[in-house]
Design a protein around this motif. Structure first.
Motif, PDB file in Angstrom:
ATOM      1  N   ARG A  51      -5.595 -53.875  26.720  1.00 27.01           N
ATOM      2  CA  ARG A  51      -4.149 -54.208  26.681  1.00 27.01           C
ATOM      3  C   ARG A  51      -3.453 -52.813  26.837  1.00 27.01           C
ATOM      4  NH1 ARG A  51      -3.654 -57.723  21.856  1.00 27.01           N
ATOM      5  NH2 ARG A  51      -1.509 -57.893  22.571  1.00 27.01           N
ATOM      6  N   ARG A  55      -0.795 -51.636  30.000  1.00 28.80           N
ATOM      7  CA  ARG A  55       0.794 -51.361  29.473  1.00 28.80           C
ATOM      8  C   ARG A  55       1.269 -49.913  29.758  1.00 28.80           C
ATOM      9  NH1 ARG A  55       4.533 -55.651  27.938  1.00 28.80           N
ATOM     10  NH2 ARG A  55       5.345 -54.097  26.925  1.00 28.80           N
ATOM     11  N   LEU A 108       2.205 -52.734  22.636  1.00 31.39           N
ATOM     12  CA  LEU A 108       1.596 -54.043  22.642  1.00 31.39           C
ATOM     13  C   LEU A 108       2.365 -55.074  22.305  1.00 31.39           C
ATOM     14  CD1 LEU A 108      -2.299 -53.159  22.004  1.00 31.39           C
ATOM     15  CD2 LEU A 108      -1.109 -53.120  23.893  1.00 31.39           C
ATOM     16  N   GLU A 109       2.311 -56.299  22.849  1.00 25.86           N
ATOM     17  CA  GLU A 109       3.327 -57.246  22.340  1.00 25.86           C
ATOM     18  C   GLU A 109       2.917 -57.493  20.937  1.00 25.86           C
ATOM     19  OE1 GLU A 109       3.750 -61.782  23.509  1.00 25.86           O
ATOM     20  OE2 GLU A 109       3.916 -60.369  25.203  1.00 25.86           O
ATOM     21  N   ASP A 110       1.739 -57.720  20.266  1.00 27.47           N
ATOM     22  CA  ASP A 110       1.512 -57.809  19.149  1.00 27.47           C
ATOM     23  C   ASP A 110       0.912 -56.828  18.549  1.00 27.47           C
ATOM     24  OD1 ASP A 110      -0.828 -58.545  20.564  1.00 27.47           O
ATOM     25  OD2 ASP A 110      -1.416 -60.263  19.404  1.00 27.47           O
TER      26      ASP A 110
END
Length: 194
Positions: free
Chosen positions: A131, A135, A72-74
């Motif tokens: 999310r 992904r 995850l991006e964050d």
């Protein structure tokens, strides 16, 4: 709800997100069962709830959250928020598990625990799981589900606050799980589960 229904390692779901969401539904059902149980049956229902919550959180900490951190991006922030929620819930669950269902404040504490667990599950279902699904591939989610099921068979059956990381769970989880499961067998043999 029979004991076999609250054993994550035997669930049919093959997608990790579907598996965890199904466990969240089982947890909600178990809260209902504990709240509605006659006093003489409450301990048995609560034991099933404690087991499922302990196993569920452990495998998320060992398998799902570390993977989410990576993809995850964050992911760090998302997982750190979930772990803080888990630790608070595990602290209360541990106190309730030790005190037992005859504790005068049991139903009040159960309502507080339910609110915390429901909020935590909602956070996962809102911020982490969609999310994670976006992904990952179907094959990756199947592999994660298989890992969750395998880890479930070895996870502690009682809450152990302070082990909210994959490394801590792996280092101390197996000995703790063995002690928990031995204690469960002894309790059951002594008639503690009616």
């Amino acid at each position: 709800m029979p004991e076999s229904r609250v054993m994550p390692e035997t669930m049919n779901e093959t997608d990790v997100v579907e598996l965890l969401v199904a466990q969240h539904a089982m947890i909600r059902d178990l809260f209902d069962e504990v709240e509605r149980a006659p006093v003489h049956r409450r301990a048995k229902a609560f034991t099933r709830l404690v087991r499922l919550l302990a196993v569920h959180e452990t495998v998320e900490e060992e398998i799902v959250h570390p993977y989410a951190r990576l993809v995850l991006e964050d992911g760090e922030a998302v997982v750190d928020d979930r772990l803080a929620e888990e630790r608070e819930a595990k602290e209360l669950l541990r106190k309730m598990d030790q005190a037992g269902v005859d504790e005068p404040d049991f139903l009040t504490n159960l309502a507080v625990l339910r609110a915390a667990v429901t909020a935590h599950a909602g956070g996962e279902e809102r911020y982490e799981f969609p999310r994670l699904r976006a992904r990952t591939t179907v094959a990756q989610r199947r592999t994660l589900a298989a890992g969750v099921k395998a880890a479930s068979a070895l996870a502690p059956t009682h809450p152990h606050p302070g082990t909210e990381s994959a490394i801590r769970n792996i280092l101390v989880g197996t000995p703790i799980a063995m002690m928990d499961r031995a204690r469960d067998v002894i309790r059951q043999a002594m008639g503690g589960w009616d």
